[in-house]
Write a protein that holds these residues in place. Structure first.
Motif, mmCIF file in Angstrom:
data_model
loop_
_atom_site.group_PDB
_atom_site.id
_atom_site.type_symbol
_atom_site.label_atom_id
_atom_site.label_comp_id
_atom_site.label_asym_id
_atom_site.label_seq_id
_atom_site.Cartn_x
_atom_site.Cartn_y
_atom_site.Cartn_z
ATOM 1 N N THR A 22 -2.528 11.110 -110.119
ATOM 2 C CA THR A 22 -1.096 11.196 -110.423
ATOM 3 C C THR A 22 -0.267 10.999 -109.165
ATOM 4 O OG1 THR A 22 -1.540 12.707 -112.233
ATOM 5 C CG2 THR A 22 0.695 12.682 -111.395
ATOM 6 N N GLN A 34 -0.906 7.240 -107.731
ATOM 7 C CA GLN A 34 -0.522 6.089 -108.531
ATOM 8 C C GLN A 34 0.951 6.023 -108.920
ATOM 9 O OE1 GLN A 34 -2.697 3.601 -109.410
ATOM 10 N NE2 GLN A 34 -4.262 4.616 -108.209
ATOM 11 N N PHE A 35 1.629 7.183 -108.972
ATOM 12 C CA PHE A 35 2.981 7.207 -109.512
ATOM 13 C C PHE A 35 3.988 7.742 -108.509
ATOM 14 C CE2 PHE A 35 0.267 7.910 -113.324
ATOM 15 C CZ PHE A 35 0.542 6.702 -113.952
ATOM 16 N N ASP A 36 5.189 7.148 -108.535
ATOM 17 C CA ASP A 36 6.252 7.704 -107.710
ATOM 18 C C ASP A 36 6.850 8.915 -108.428
ATOM 19 O OD1 ASP A 36 8.283 6.906 -109.546
ATOM 20 O OD2 ASP A 36 8.386 4.935 -108.622
ATOM 21 N N SER A 65 8.354 8.512 -112.070
ATOM 22 C CA SER A 65 7.565 7.931 -113.152
ATOM 23 C C SER A 65 7.499 8.872 -114.349
ATOM 24 C CB SER A 65 6.148 7.641 -112.662
ATOM 25 O OG SER A 65 5.326 7.293 -113.762
ATOM 26 N N MET A 97 5.191 9.007 -116.505
ATOM 27 C CA MET A 97 3.812 9.465 -116.689
ATOM 28 C C MET A 97 3.523 10.700 -115.854
ATOM 29 S SD MET A 97 2.097 8.075 -119.032
ATOM 30 C CE MET A 97 0.482 8.722 -118.692
ATOM 31 N N ARG A 98 4.187 10.832 -114.738
ATOM 32 C CA ARG A 98 3.935 11.984 -113.863
ATOM 33 C C ARG A 98 4.212 13.301 -114.589
ATOM 34 N NH1 ARG A 98 4.794 11.647 -107.512
ATOM 35 N NH2 ARG A 98 3.633 13.527 -107.040
ATOM 36 N N LEU A 103 -4.063 6.973 -117.334
ATOM 37 C CA LEU A 103 -2.745 6.878 -116.720
ATOM 38 C C LEU A 103 -1.774 6.108 -117.606
ATOM 39 C CD1 LEU A 103 -3.862 6.235 -113.033
ATOM 40 C CD2 LEU A 103 -3.407 8.412 -114.183
ATOM 41 N N THR A 104 -2.139 5.963 -118.894
ATOM 42 C CA THR A 104 -1.272 5.362 -119.911
ATOM 43 C C THR A 104 -1.071 6.398 -121.018
ATOM 44 O OG1 THR A 104 -3.120 4.487 -121.213
ATOM 45 C CG2 THR A 104 -2.237 3.052 -119.459
#
Length: 167
Positions: free
Chosen positions: A39, A42-44, A47, A49-50, A110-111
């Motif tokens: 997490t 991969q993500f800012d 995001s 998704m975070r 991560l989706t």
């Protein structure tokens, strides 16, 4: 949510509200750690998704990986599922997209779909939301392969009789 008791090195679970009818996802410590690290890598901070991953990590029942029930979807599991009553999909659950062939046989946690599958069991139905707000209903049909169960079976071996203590 899982917490560490300061007087004990073990994790324990804090129950969710009694009115909750949705079963909590089950995560092994290994998958929990890999997902937490991914997490941040991969993500800012902005995001969507975070926050979804943080919610899953907070809600999950976290157990030692060695105690993972064989019917729970974990990283590396091969699962069959149906989205919105469409045809059955068969995918292996992965942590990311690097080093994974783009042949449609993999789904990343991560989706939204991959994250909805993690920690769940066949027979469960989960609802997730795409980034554009579309709600997806996912029916989990079958767990074909779970790495933890396969490792336990391989370590037990065909002639494992429990050792000399079993006599």
């Amino acid at each position: 949510m899982s917490m560490r008791n300061r007087s004990s090195p073990h994790l324990y679970s804090v129950p969710l509200s009694a009115g909750n009818t949705v079963e909590r996802p089950i995560l092994g410590l290994h998958d929990y750690g890999r997902l937490e690290v991914a997490t941040y890598e991969q993500f800012d901070m902005l995001s969507p998704m975070r926050s979804r991953i943080a919610r899953l990590l907070a809600d999950a029942h976290v157990i030692p990986t060695s105690e993972m029930p064989p019917n729970v979807i974990t990283l590396g599991s091969t699962v069959r599922y149906r989205v919105d009553s469409d045809r059955i999909e068969r995918r292996m659950l992965t942590i990311g997209r690097e080093n994974v062939p783009h042949n449609g046989q993999y789904v990343s946690v991560l989706t939204p779909v991959g994250l909805a599958l993690l920690g769940r069991k066949p027979g469960e139905t989960v609802v997730t939301e795409t980034f554009d707000g579309l709600k997806l209903t996912i029916d989990i049909v079958m767990l074909e392969h779970q790495p933890e169960a396969a490792a336990r079976a391989q370590n037990a071996g065909p002639d494992d009789d429990g050792g000399p203590e079993a006599a």
